[in-house]
Design a protein around this motif. Sequence first.
Motif, PDB file in Angstrom:
ATOM      1  N   ALA A 143       0.836  -1.207   0.000  1.00 18.12           N
ATOM      2  CA  ALA A 143       0.000   0.000   0.000  1.00 18.12           C
ATOM      3  C   ALA A 143       0.865   1.249   0.000  1.00 18.12           C
ATOM      4  CB  ALA A 143      -0.928  -0.008   1.212  1.00 18.12           C
ATOM      5  N   GLU A 144       1.978   1.205   0.685  1.00 18.16           N
ATOM      6  CA  GLU A 144       2.894   2.346   0.653  1.00 18.16           C
ATOM      7  C   GLU A 144       3.446   2.557  -0.749  1.00 18.16           C
ATOM      8  OE1 GLU A 144       4.578   2.246   5.281  1.00 18.16           O
ATOM      9  OE2 GLU A 144       5.716   1.281   3.667  1.00 18.16           O
ATOM     10  N   GLY A 145       3.781   1.445  -1.463  1.00 17.60           N
ATOM     11  CA  GLY A 145       4.263   1.581  -2.833  1.00 17.60           C
ATOM     12  C   GLY A 145       3.196   2.139  -3.746  1.00 17.60           C
ATOM     13  N   THR A 146       1.986   1.667  -3.589  1.00 20.91           N
ATOM     14  CA  THR A 146       0.879   2.167  -4.417  1.00 20.91           C
ATOM     15  C   THR A 146       0.646   3.651  -4.165  1.00 20.91           C
ATOM     16  OG1 THR A 146      -0.184  -0.013  -4.395  1.00 20.91           O
ATOM     17  CG2 THR A 146      -1.567   1.872  -4.933  1.00 20.91           C
ATOM     18  N   LEU A 147       0.739   4.049  -2.892  1.00 19.44           N
ATOM     19  CA  LEU A 147       0.557   5.464  -2.580  1.00 19.44           C
ATOM     20  C   LEU A 147       1.658   6.314  -3.210  1.00 19.44           C
ATOM     21  CD1 LEU A 147      -0.977   7.677  -1.020  1.00 19.44           C
ATOM     22  CD2 LEU A 147       0.531   7.217   0.929  1.00 19.44           C
ATOM     23  N   ALA A 148       2.874   5.822  -3.149  1.00 17.27           N
ATOM     24  CA  ALA A 148       3.982   6.580  -3.745  1.00 17.27           C
ATOM     25  C   ALA A 148       3.778   6.741  -5.251  1.00 17.27           C
ATOM     26  CB  ALA A 148       5.307   5.887  -3.450  1.00 17.27           C
ATOM     27  N   ALA A 149       3.351   5.664  -5.928  1.00 18.74           N
ATOM     28  CA  ALA A 149       3.105   5.745  -7.374  1.00 18.74           C
ATOM     29  C   ALA A 149       1.956   6.695  -7.668  1.00 18.74           C
ATOM     30  CB  ALA A 149       2.806   4.350  -7.909  1.00 18.74           C
ATOM     31  N   ALA A 150       0.912   6.641  -6.858  1.00 17.31           N
ATOM     32  CA  ALA A 150      -0.235   7.529  -7.090  1.00 17.31           C
ATOM     33  C   ALA A 150       0.167   8.979  -6.878  1.00 17.31           C
ATOM     34  CB  ALA A 150      -1.371   7.148  -6.131  1.00 17.31           C
ATOM     35  N   GLN A 151       1.035   9.225  -5.909  1.00 15.26           N
ATOM     36  CA  GLN A 151       1.503  10.595  -5.690  1.00 15.26           C
ATOM     37  C   GLN A 151       2.321  11.084  -6.877  1.00 15.26           C
ATOM     38  OE1 GLN A 151       0.885  12.652  -2.754  1.00 15.26           O
ATOM     39  NE2 GLN A 151       1.499  14.069  -4.385  1.00 15.26           N
ATOM     40  N   ALA A 152       3.158  10.205  -7.427  1.00 12.74           N
ATOM     41  CA  ALA A 152       3.955  10.588  -8.611  1.00 12.74           C
ATOM     42  C   ALA A 152       3.061  10.875  -9.794  1.00 12.74           C
ATOM     43  CB  ALA A 152       4.952   9.475  -8.934  1.00 12.74           C
ATOM     44  N   ASP A 153       2.053  10.045  -9.995  1.00  7.49           N
ATOM     45  CA  ASP A 153       1.123  10.284 -11.101  1.00  7.49           C
ATOM     46  C   ASP A 153       0.390  11.607 -10.933  1.00  7.49           C
ATOM     47  OD1 ASP A 153       1.845   7.882 -12.214  1.00  7.49           O
ATOM     48  OD2 ASP A 153       0.098   6.766 -11.465  1.00  7.49           O
ATOM     49  N   LEU A 154       0.000  11.907  -9.720  1.00  5.19           N
ATOM     50  CA  LEU A 154      -0.708  13.164  -9.478  1.00  5.19           C
ATOM     51  C   LEU A 154       0.220  14.347  -9.693  1.00  5.19           C
ATOM     52  CD1 LEU A 154      -3.187  14.750  -8.535  1.00  5.19           C
ATOM     53  CD2 LEU A 154      -2.379  14.447  -6.158  1.00  5.19           C
ATOM     54  N   ASP A 155       1.444  14.223  -9.242  1.00  2.39           N
ATOM     55  CA  ASP A 155       2.397  15.317  -9.463  1.00  2.39           C
ATOM     56  C   ASP A 155       2.607  15.554 -10.957  1.00  2.39           C
ATOM     57  OD1 ASP A 155       2.628  15.546  -6.736  1.00  2.39           O
ATOM     58  OD2 ASP A 155       4.501  14.402  -6.592  1.00  2.39           O
ATOM     59  N   GLY A 156       2.707  14.473 -11.742  1.00  3.74           N
ATOM     60  CA  GLY A 156       2.880  14.623 -13.189  1.00  3.74           C
ATOM     61  C   GLY A 156       1.672  15.253 -13.835  1.00  3.74           C
ATOM     62  N   ALA A 157       0.486  14.830 -13.454  1.00  3.95           N
ATOM     63  CA  ALA A 157      -0.731  15.388 -14.041  1.00  3.95           C
ATOM     64  C   ALA A 157      -0.886  16.855 -13.673  1.00  3.95           C
ATOM     65  CB  ALA A 157      -1.948  14.593 -13.556  1.00  3.95           C
TER      66      ALA A 157
END
Length: 399
Positions: free
Chosen positions: A129-143
Amino acid sequence: MPGAAMTEGDLDAFLGAQPRRRLARWGMVVALLLAGLAAFWLLLRFVDGPDLPYYSVPLERGSLTPVMSASGTLHAEDEVSLRAPEGGVVHSLLGPGDGVVRAGQPIAMLDTAPLEAALASAEATRAAAEGTLAAAQADLDGARARMDRYDGVWRRSGGRVPSLNEMDGARAELSRTAAALASATAALAKARNDEALARRQLADATIRAPFDGVVVSRAVAPGQVVAPGTPLLALATGLDRLVVTVPLPAADAQRLASNARAHVLLSGMADKVRTARLVRIDPTDDVRGLDRLAVFALDPPAAGDAAVVQLRPGMAATVEIDLPAREGVLLVPNAALGFTPEGVPPRRSAIYVLSGDNEPRQVVVAAGASDGKRTEILASGLEPGVQVIIGRRSAPAKP
């Protein structure tokens, strides 16, 4: 001889008194014989009773201390029941013979293998879940960066570029990644809670003593499967203060007087009767209708009573509780309530009295309180002194 003095016998013979004296002596002998026969007859009457086919006693009016008999169990006064915080298989636990335990000492343990596996799984889920959160944060930062860049170009070009479709796509991407981040954040929070729960369950699998004391009883055995809340063992600070707990229906509990006295007969120790005093009545959730728990504190044993060392919590006991006294009531022996003449169907709440011709006459009564030997009765037309039948005499042996 002329002139000789006359003796007393000669005088009696001269006066004719001798026959009367003899008659008096014989009268005294007859009276003594009659008195002896009367005394012998009275003795026989006393030993064998009147020549009637029934034993009877007079109905009396007096005082009675009723007794309620119930089953109880011996406990330590400050006994605490330790329960399983979680379900599982009992791996080990201490018993009454394991001596004094100290506060914080492990005294029972559930099988930890499934709990350790559950914790490992929860830790892996939390890491994912921590990895998924980190990826989701990166995607949001990119968007968000893409949307900022599109907004700058849009303002500088006066709204000519990027196209409306490109702007709408950037906004949709920003919204999607923001939702994904929120979902990943919630998933991580749940994973962390699950991990904390698994860690706490693993810790709870080891039950520790809450205070210094002794284990007084065990409710389960190693290898037994238990549900959450199942009693495992009982712990007390010592065995010098003992109580007897007696489950009772609420109606019977209300009959007990404050500080009621009781006699306690412990299983296997019928010759060692202990006295006790009511200290409190607790509510219970017994499904059998015994929704009250009367707690009696045992009185200190008599000096030199060696049986006190044999008392252990968990022993079964019969408790005879004194109820409030009844004054000025009609009393009959309990045997009177169980007597029925031959050939007559038994009837509850009836006694038999001797009528004028010494025959049994049935009287319907309402039986009240009893002290184990006598019972209070309520009946109309009965007065003290009436002969109440308590049994039938054995028929005399034929010659």
